[in-house]
Motif scaffolding. Structure first.
Motif, mmCIF file in Angstrom:
data_model
loop_
_atom_site.group_PDB
_atom_site.id
_atom_site.type_symbol
_atom_site.label_atom_id
_atom_site.label_comp_id
_atom_site.label_asym_id
_atom_site.label_seq_id
_atom_site.Cartn_x
_atom_site.Cartn_y
_atom_site.Cartn_z
ATOM 1 N N ALA A 1 0.833 -1.204 0.000
ATOM 2 C CA ALA A 1 0.000 0.000 0.000
ATOM 3 C C ALA A 1 0.868 1.255 0.000
ATOM 4 O O ALA A 1 0.598 2.226 -0.729
ATOM 5 N N LEU A 2 1.946 1.235 0.808
ATOM 6 C CA LEU A 2 2.831 2.401 0.849
ATOM 7 C C LEU A 2 3.516 2.622 -0.501
ATOM 8 O O LEU A 2 3.675 3.751 -0.970
ATOM 9 N N SER A 3 3.889 1.516 -1.178
ATOM 10 C CA SER A 3 4.499 1.635 -2.511
ATOM 11 C C SER A 3 3.535 2.251 -3.507
ATOM 12 O O SER A 3 3.904 3.106 -4.331
ATOM 13 N N LEU A 4 2.251 1.827 -3.457
ATOM 14 C CA LEU A 4 1.262 2.409 -4.374
ATOM 15 C C LEU A 4 1.096 3.896 -4.127
ATOM 16 O O LEU A 4 0.980 4.702 -5.069
ATOM 17 N N VAL A 5 1.089 4.291 -2.839
ATOM 18 C CA VAL A 5 0.938 5.713 -2.533
ATOM 19 C C VAL A 5 2.128 6.514 -3.075
ATOM 20 O O VAL A 5 1.965 7.564 -3.699
ATOM 21 N N LEU A 6 3.343 6.000 -2.828
ATOM 22 C CA LEU A 6 4.530 6.725 -3.287
ATOM 23 C C LEU A 6 4.559 6.849 -4.806
ATOM 24 O O LEU A 6 4.817 7.934 -5.371
ATOM 25 N N LEU A 7 4.310 5.749 -5.508
ATOM 26 C CA LEU A 7 4.343 5.794 -6.981
ATOM 27 C C LEU A 7 3.196 6.624 -7.529
ATOM 28 O O LEU A 7 3.348 7.352 -8.537
ATOM 29 N N LEU B 1 13.843 2.219 -2.095
ATOM 30 C CA LEU B 1 14.376 1.901 -0.766
ATOM 31 C C LEU B 1 13.450 0.933 -0.041
ATOM 32 O O LEU B 1 13.894 0.013 0.663
ATOM 33 N N LEU B 2 12.150 1.131 -0.202
ATOM 34 C CA LEU B 2 11.182 0.212 0.410
ATOM 35 C C LEU B 2 11.319 -1.179 -0.192
ATOM 36 O O LEU B 2 11.275 -2.197 0.529
ATOM 37 N N VAL B 3 11.500 -1.233 -1.518
ATOM 38 C CA VAL B 3 11.701 -2.518 -2.201
ATOM 39 C C VAL B 3 12.977 -3.171 -1.690
ATOM 40 O O VAL B 3 13.035 -4.382 -1.427
ATOM 41 N N LEU B 4 14.052 -2.335 -1.546
ATOM 42 C CA LEU B 4 15.321 -2.865 -1.054
ATOM 43 C C LEU B 4 15.174 -3.411 0.375
ATOM 44 O O LEU B 4 15.713 -4.470 0.699
ATOM 45 N N LEU B 5 14.422 -2.678 1.194
ATOM 46 C CA LEU B 5 14.198 -3.133 2.579
ATOM 47 C C LEU B 5 13.464 -4.467 2.592
ATOM 48 O O LEU B 5 13.796 -5.373 3.366
ATOM 49 N N THR B 6 12.507 -4.604 1.702
ATOM 50 C CA THR B 6 11.757 -5.864 1.601
ATOM 51 C C THR B 6 12.672 -7.005 1.181
ATOM 52 O O THR B 6 12.628 -8.107 1.740
ATOM 53 N N ILE B 7 13.497 -6.723 0.185
ATOM 54 C CA ILE B 7 14.421 -7.766 -0.313
ATOM 55 C C ILE B 7 15.414 -8.165 0.777
ATOM 56 O O ILE B 7 15.706 -9.348 1.001
ATOM 57 N N LEU B 8 15.944 -7.136 1.481
ATOM 58 C CA LEU B 8 16.905 -7.428 2.550
ATOM 59 C C LEU B 8 16.239 -8.227 3.667
ATOM 60 O O LEU B 8 16.821 -9.163 4.236
ATOM 61 N N ALA C 1 12.582 16.617 -9.499
ATOM 62 C CA ALA C 1 13.250 16.177 -8.263
ATOM 63 C C ALA C 1 12.271 15.469 -7.323
ATOM 64 O O ALA C 1 12.594 14.443 -6.722
ATOM 65 N N VAL C 2 11.066 16.027 -7.198
ATOM 66 C CA VAL C 2 10.070 15.404 -6.316
ATOM 67 C C VAL C 2 9.671 14.043 -6.856
ATOM 68 O O VAL C 2 9.561 13.056 -6.118
ATOM 69 N N THR C 3 9.439 13.969 -8.174
ATOM 70 C CA THR C 3 9.077 12.686 -8.794
ATOM 71 C C THR C 3 10.154 11.651 -8.538
ATOM 72 O O THR C 3 9.878 10.504 -8.141
ATOM 73 N N ALA C 4 11.411 12.055 -8.764
ATOM 74 C CA ALA C 4 12.519 11.130 -8.548
ATOM 75 C C ALA C 4 12.612 10.741 -7.065
ATOM 76 O O ALA C 4 12.942 9.599 -6.723
ATOM 77 N N GLY C 5 12.300 11.692 -6.162
ATOM 78 C CA GLY C 5 12.351 11.374 -4.733
ATOM 79 C C GLY C 5 11.371 10.285 -4.344
ATOM 80 O O GLY C 5 11.704 9.351 -3.596
ATOM 81 N N PHE C 6 10.129 10.374 -4.849
ATOM 82 C CA PHE C 6 9.146 9.330 -4.553
ATOM 83 C C PHE C 6 9.595 7.987 -5.121
ATOM 84 O O PHE C 6 9.393 6.927 -4.506
#
Length: 839
Positions: free
Chosen positions: A112-118, A142-149, A131-136
């Motif tokens: 859900a958080l990924s959908l909101v960010l994208l 980073l969330l994907v990386l955290l999930t993978i880790l 810059a804002v688009t790239a930030g999201f």
């Protein structure tokens, strides 16, 4: 922003994965209590990712992408709200007909958080900037990386329910792909921009980035694995992890520092090289300055002695100084040229134009190029060509440099060339080009003023005799004298032109009727016919004139052609006369052209036929031979007599093909005759002078099997005289072949006894003009008797043509004529067998 092909591929793949997952949901049977596979997305996740995939594909349509991003944000936001409030808001059941089997339909918190960010990345990309688009997108990665880790380290398995990071494998891949695609479309922003930089920063980051990303990941995994194996406790593991990470960071820093030091060394070397180059450049500039000073001195010397006039002006257009060539060219001193004095000797016809152009150049800086005349002190007009160049410095235009070249000789040569281009060099009369130009103008005037234009096409009679007897130099003198007489005989407004060897044309503009053109033609004939004295010799020529008159309805070429055609008619009518082009002549010409066009295909279409008229032995009544006569069976017209097409065939050269066809047909037909009978074929001079005529006759005899002694070839007396010098070899070849030769129309071609003696012929055919009045004219009887005595003395047989009465027949028999032919015996027949039976 235009969407790249790679992003569209990512969009398509994500859409395919989500659609595949949706199909699996409809195929799963969870009613039995079976566990949900760990790689299956939740229904709401499928909807959200599918919306984001479409938004990525349509990113070049901002309004659509923003709306779709908002939908994804709403889906993810509502799910997060459900987690916070503990109340279902209906997001779980977006897709109807699914059998959930008691499985929780709600997506994970991380999803859900990924959908909101994208979704926010798509919603705000047109408002908040790149810059804002790239930030999201980076936060999502980073969330994907955290999930993978978490999955890699076993902290929170992707299949564990109730955990905030229990995101399915396919969801992780799809979310990461969309976030990466968003960053890929912004290559100039953040880390991605540095990675794609081709300069030193990009190269340094690309070499260290894999170590920075994968190094800590590997060290953390190794630390957890060793701790679980019991090698050390958590405190020692943390210490080892920290020390390893510090070592890794120091190693990367050491590599980066080494590369930066290499870059510093390169930079210092570049600075040193630049200093050396700068010193070299300063030296070169110094040397070049000295060289330019020397060049300037030489340039001033060259200006003083230059073969062209050179004038230096100030910025206001006044003369500062001049060289000596200018003074010699214009007759003006430097003092007299100063200010505006340089233009005082310009020719009066050119002065205003040149001075105005020069003032325009000074006022606007436009280029100055001009050709004009100077009036020298001696009164001579001298043509010059002048061009000016601006003198510039940092402040702008400081003056002008004018070069003046004497082109008097060039202009005289150009005028001479132009004159020769439109005039005849021998007579100095206008040539064809100038005549046509003036004729075009006269026709335009005639059409406007309703007046006439007369054109006289003049050809000199007996001019060839002058050239052959007195020489070409005499012929040129005659042509020059004729030009003088023509100019004197016509009106002052008329144009006399020479357009060929002995062809002249008189253009008579503004005439009222054709009678005026005829009066001019009579005056021209009277003037030209007078004797022309060439040294101690006298030449005489006459003129054949064709007249064409127009009121402007024809073009120049057509009118000239009409006058030419009328001139040829005058020559055909007896020379030394004039003829006017009229409707009757136009009709004859049209018929002639029509005949010529038809003749060009007549032989190929087998339209040429051969008819036969018997030649009778008058002393021993029998048919001795048959004369082959050409006929043209023209479609839609019928039989065309030779008098209507033979002359045209002679002029156009078509007579060769026609003669070859008649010869072939006659030889083939004659094979049915008795051995003592022959066929007589007329041959034109054009056929006879061809080097292959003997071969043509030999081939016709061989192909048909006719004996050479059964073939008579007839050549008119005038044609014999024309070809006597050029066809002796052909005469000999035919004689050796055994073919009998006859002279047709004898008595009309002015042949001499010497010519008859030099030609070994077998027969003479007396022209019918001497037979028509044979009974009543003692003169014709005397001529016929003379021809018979001449033939008898030379051992030749004689054929009398055109016998139509029994009185003519009896008289010719009494005179001893051997052969005869004519309507008294038979008319021409298409069948040779019929022709030889009628007598």
């Amino acid at each position: 922003m235009r969407v790249s092909r790679d992003s569209r591929v990512v969009s398509a793949l994500v859409a395919l994965v989500t659609l595949f997952s949706l199909v699996r949901w409809y195929m799963l049977d969870l009613s039995t209590g079976a566990a949900l596979p760990h790689d299956v997305m939740k229904p709401t996740t499928i909807v959200g990712l599918l919306v984001l995939a479409v938004a990525l594909a349509l990113a070049d349509r901002p309004a659509v992408a923003t709306a779709l991003g908002a939908v994804a944000t709403v889906i993810g936001g509502l799910t997060l709200a459900e987690y916070v409030s503990g109340v279902g808001l209906g997001v779980d059941v977006l897709l109807p007909g699914l059998r959930l089997g008691g499985s929780p339909p709600r997506m994970a918190i991380g999803t859900a958080l990924s959908l909101v960010l994208l979704g926010l990345a798509f919603c705000l990309r047109g408002v908040a900037g790149a810059a804002v688009t790239a930030g999201f997108a980076v936060l999502t990665l980073l969330l994907v990386l955290l999930t993978i880790l978490s999955a890699a380290y076993g902290v929170s398995a992707v299949s564990d329910p109730g955990r905030p990071l229990n995101i399915s494998t396919l969801t992780v891949l799809c979310v990461g792909a969309i976030a990466a695609a968003i960053l890929y479309e912004r290559p100039d922003i953040g880390l991605v921009g540095l990675v794609r930089d081709r300069r030193s920063a990009g190269r340094l980051l690309r070499s260290g980035l894999p170590i920075i990303i994968l190094g800590p990941f590997f060290l953390g995994w190794l630390r957890l694995w060793a701790q679980r194996e019991g090698w050390f406790d958590a405190e020692l593991g943390n210490a080892l992890l920290v020390s390893s990470t510090i070592g890794l960071v120091l190693g990367v820093a050491w590599i980066a520092a080494g590369r930066l030091r290499a870059l510093d060394i390169q930079r210092d070397g570049a600075f040193d090289a630049l200093a050396v180059a700068n010193a070299t450049l300063e030296s070169a500039v110094h040397d070049r300055t000295r060289e330019l000073a020397r060049t300037a001195e030489r340039l001033h010397a060259l200006i003083r002695i230059a073969p062209v006039g050179i004038v230096q002006f100030d910025a206001g257009g006044g003369v500062v100084t001049t060289n000596e060539q200018w003074m010699r060219m214009t007759g003006l001193s430097v003092e007299a040229s100063r200010g505006d004095g340089w233009g005082r000797n310009i020719h009066a016809d050119d002065a205003e134009r040149v001075i105005d152009a020069w003032r325009t150049t000074v006022a606007s800086g436009a280029a100055f190029e001009s050709t004009f005349r100077f009036q020298t002190l001696t009164g001579e007009a001298k043509w010059v060509q002048a061009s000016a160049t601006r003198i510039l410095d940092t402040t702008g235009v400081t003056g002008y440099l004018l070069s003046v070249t004497d082109v008097t000789a060039v202009r005289a040569a150009e005028a001479r060339v132009e004159h020769l281009a439109f005039h005849d060099p021998l007579t100095d009369l206008p040539n064809r080009l100038l005549l046509l130009d003036r004729l075009d103008q006269a026709l335009l005037f005639a059409a406007r003023a309703h007046r006439g234009v007369g054109l006289l096409f003049i050809d000199l009679d007996r001019f060839k005799v002058v050239n052959d007897s007195l020489g070409h130099h005499a012929g040129d003198a005659v042509l020059a004298q004729i030009a003088v007489r023509l100019r004197a005989a016509v009106r002052a407004s008329d144009t006399v032109a020479r357009i060929g060897g002995d062809e002249f044309v008189v253009l008579c503009p503004d005439i009222g009727t054709g009678a005026e053109a005829r009066r001019i033609a009579k005056a021209v004939q009277a003037a030209v016919s007078l004797p022309i004295e060439i040294g101690d010799q006298t030449a005489m020529v006459d003129t054949s004139i064709g007249i064409a008159v127009s009121t402007g309805t024809e073009d120049a070429e057509t009118l000239l052609r009409q006058a030419d055609q009328a001139m040829y008619l005058a020559k055909d009518q007896g020379r030394a006369r004039y003829e006017v082009f009229n409707d009757d002549l136009r009709g004859r010409i049209r018929r002639r052209v029509d005949t010529e066009i038809g003749l060009r295909t007549a032989v190929g279409r087998s339209e040429i036929e051969t008819w036969y008229q018997p030649i009778v032995d008058l002393q021993n009544p029998r048919v001795a031979a048959a004369e082959a006569l050409a006929r043209w069976r023209r479609p839609e017209i019928g039989i065309v007599a030779p008098g209507d097409f033979i002359a045209i065939a002679e002029e156009t050269g078509l007579i060769r093909d026609i003669g070859r066809a008649v010869l072939r047909q006659a030889c083939s037909a004659a094979t049915s005759l008795d051995a003592d009978q022959a066929v007589s074929v007329n041959v034109s001079a054009r056929q006879f002078v061809r080097s292959d005529f003997g071969t043509v006759v030999r081939r016709a005899l061989l192909e048909t099997g006719l004996a050479p002694g059964q073939l008579w070839l007839e050549l008119t007396e005038s044609a014999v005289i024309d070809v006597m010098d050029s066809a002796t070899r052909t005469f000999d070849e035919l004689r050796d072949l055994g073919v009998r030769l006859a002279i047709d129309d004898f008595g009309t071609g002015y042949s001499s006894f010497a010519q008859l003696r030099s030609l070994e012929v077998d027969l003479l055919k007396i022209d019918m003009t001497f037979i028509d009045n044979l009974v009543s004219s003692d003169r014709d009887q005397a001529i016929v008797r003379g021809i018979l005595h001449l033939a008898d003395s030379l051992g030749l047989d004689v054929v009398a043509e055109g016998i139509e009465t029994s009185e003519q027949l009896e008289l010719l028999r009494d005179m001893g004529c051997r052969y005869g032919q004519g309507y008294l015996f038979a008319r021409p027949q298409p069948d040779i067998s019929v022709a030889v039976l009628v007598h």
